[in-house]
Design a protein around this motif. Sequence first.
Motif, short mmCIF file in Angstrom:
data_model
loop_
_atom_site.label_atom_id
_atom_site.label_comp_id
_atom_site.label_asym_id
_atom_site.label_seq_id
_atom_site.Cartn_x
_atom_site.Cartn_y
_atom_site.Cartn_z
N ASN A 53 43.47 59.36 -53.37
CA ASN A 53 43.82 58.18 -54.16
C ASN A 53 42.65 57.20 -54.08
O ASN A 53 42.66 56.25 -53.28
N PRO A 54 41.60 57.43 -54.89
CA PRO A 54 40.41 56.57 -54.81
C PRO A 54 40.69 55.10 -55.02
O PRO A 54 40.07 54.25 -54.37
N ALA A 55 41.63 54.78 -55.92
CA ALA A 55 41.92 53.36 -56.16
C ALA A 55 42.51 52.71 -54.91
O ALA A 55 42.14 51.58 -54.54
N GLU A 56 43.42 53.41 -54.24
CA GLU A 56 43.99 52.88 -53.01
C GLU A 56 42.96 52.82 -51.89
O GLU A 56 42.95 51.89 -51.08
N ALA A 57 42.06 53.82 -51.87
CA ALA A 57 40.98 53.81 -50.88
C ALA A 57 40.11 52.57 -51.06
O ALA A 57 39.72 51.92 -50.08
N ARG A 58 39.82 52.25 -52.29
CA ARG A 58 38.97 51.08 -52.55
C ARG A 58 39.69 49.79 -52.17
O ARG A 58 39.08 48.88 -51.59
N ARG A 59 40.98 49.70 -52.47
CA ARG A 59 41.73 48.51 -52.07
C ARG A 59 41.76 48.37 -50.56
O ARG A 59 41.65 47.26 -50.02
N ALA A 60 41.91 49.50 -49.86
CA ALA A 60 41.92 49.46 -48.39
C ALA A 60 40.57 49.01 -47.86
O ALA A 60 40.48 48.18 -46.94
N ALA A 61 39.48 49.55 -48.43
CA ALA A 61 38.13 49.20 -47.97
C ALA A 61 37.82 47.73 -48.17
O ALA A 61 37.07 47.12 -47.40
N GLU A 62 38.41 47.13 -49.19
CA GLU A 62 38.19 45.70 -49.46
C GLU A 62 38.73 44.82 -48.33
O GLU A 62 38.37 43.66 -48.22
N LYS A 63 39.58 45.37 -47.49
CA LYS A 63 40.14 44.60 -46.38
C LYS A 63 39.21 44.53 -45.17
O LYS A 63 39.50 43.86 -44.19
N SER A 64 38.09 45.24 -45.24
CA SER A 64 37.16 45.26 -44.12
C SER A 64 36.59 43.87 -43.85
O SER A 64 36.38 43.07 -44.77
N ASN A 65 36.30 43.61 -42.57
CA ASN A 65 35.67 42.33 -42.21
C ASN A 65 34.15 42.39 -42.35
O ASN A 65 33.45 41.45 -42.00
N GLY A 66 33.65 43.53 -42.84
CA GLY A 66 32.21 43.66 -43.08
C GLY A 66 31.44 44.26 -41.93
O GLY A 66 30.23 44.46 -42.02
N ARG A 67 32.12 44.58 -40.82
CA ARG A 67 31.43 45.08 -39.64
C ARG A 67 31.76 46.54 -39.32
O ARG A 67 31.36 47.04 -38.28
N GLY A 68 32.48 47.21 -40.19
CA GLY A 68 32.88 48.59 -39.92
C GLY A 68 32.44 49.54 -41.01
O GLY A 68 31.94 49.13 -42.07
N GLY A 69 32.64 50.83 -40.75
CA GLY A 69 32.19 51.86 -41.68
C GLY A 69 32.84 51.82 -43.04
O GLY A 69 32.32 52.41 -44.00
N ALA A 70 33.97 51.13 -43.18
CA ALA A 70 34.61 51.03 -44.48
C ALA A 70 33.71 50.31 -45.48
O ALA A 70 33.81 50.56 -46.69
N ILE A 71 32.83 49.45 -44.99
CA ILE A 71 31.93 48.73 -45.89
C ILE A 71 30.93 49.69 -46.54
O ILE A 71 30.61 49.57 -47.73
N VAL A 72 30.41 50.64 -45.78
CA VAL A 72 29.51 51.64 -46.36
C VAL A 72 30.24 52.45 -47.42
O VAL A 72 29.69 52.73 -48.50
N GLN A 73 31.49 52.81 -47.12
CA GLN A 73 32.26 53.56 -48.10
C GLN A 73 32.55 52.71 -49.35
O GLN A 73 32.50 53.21 -50.48
N LEU A 74 32.85 51.43 -49.15
CA LEU A 74 33.08 50.55 -50.30
C LEU A 74 31.82 50.46 -51.15
O LEU A 74 31.89 50.50 -52.40
#
Length: 333
Positions: free
Chosen positions: A266-287
């Motif tokens: 679910n790429p759309a949900e993945a992107r919404r989840a990544a937007e919750k990152s505080n900017g210091r974790g690997g989700a930012i690279v994925q975003l």
Amino acid sequence: MRYPALCAGAFLASVSWIACHAQTAPVGSLAAAIDACDKEATAPFDPRAKAPPVHAYEFPDDLVEPEKLKALVAACTEAVAGAPGEGRLQFELARASLLNGDDNAVVIALIRRLAAEGYPEAMYLNALNGNISGGVAGSPEPREIVESLGAAAEKGHAYALLNLADAYQYGLYGLVKRDPHRALATIDRAMNLPPQGPIGPWAGEAAFLDKARGMQATLRLSLDGVSDAQRSEALAFAKAGAESGNEAMLAAYVTALRFGRGIAANPAEARRAAEKSNGRGGAIVQLAQMLIAGEGGPADPQRALALLRDEKSKSIPGRGEMLADLLIDGRLT
């Protein structure tokens, strides 16, 4: 395995920081000093232990709580001076001194000798000291660091297993090659530890297992060859961690959503989840990857570049390589 008693007179006489701490430490009960040293600095796998083990990562941080760590060194100094025949106290003092950042050749030499003789905590400290000392005289070279780390892990040392898993995940000195499947196998071992000492459990065990389980979940959600049951368990752990604000688990959960690991992609949900990152974790690279590719929503390469250039993302694994590739390609200038 029997730990040798050190020559206390030579040990005390040759270590300059002993005299320094002896002059500044408050005079107190010897029994209280021994009790404090044992409770706060007992070495893992020491058969002479009088208290549960305290792993190096559980010591007071020398930057965050310097006075607390100095007080521990002072207590152990007083304990060794008052009970010079107790080898366990001498090793506890050596551990506290090393982790306090004391540049002492006697302590480094002692730890290297005990590591060569097969003592698990000395092996681990030898690797840890070599990895952080930046070439202090007498510290081990990379090959000895890797060998000490591997030997401590083989003995079942908790944090040696965790650090070795990291080495397999990211590489180490060019001597340990990246091998995420071996990283997962190593973490699986860390989830089934032998006793870390004759008295237990140790105070930091729950926190250690939580960290190990997080690493396990991350790898199970990113690798092939994982059973459906293992992946489902990893997904549940990552989702719960992501919802509680754990950045590492958020990155793992985004991976699962992007690539359908244990859940329908679910790429759309993945992107919404990544937007919750505080900017210091690997989700930012994925975003950033999703913003560049237009995955799960509109493409926005300039925002991706801004995220990767943000000071908060500097220490994220993979961020530097991705930014360099993009700038070299000239795609986001």
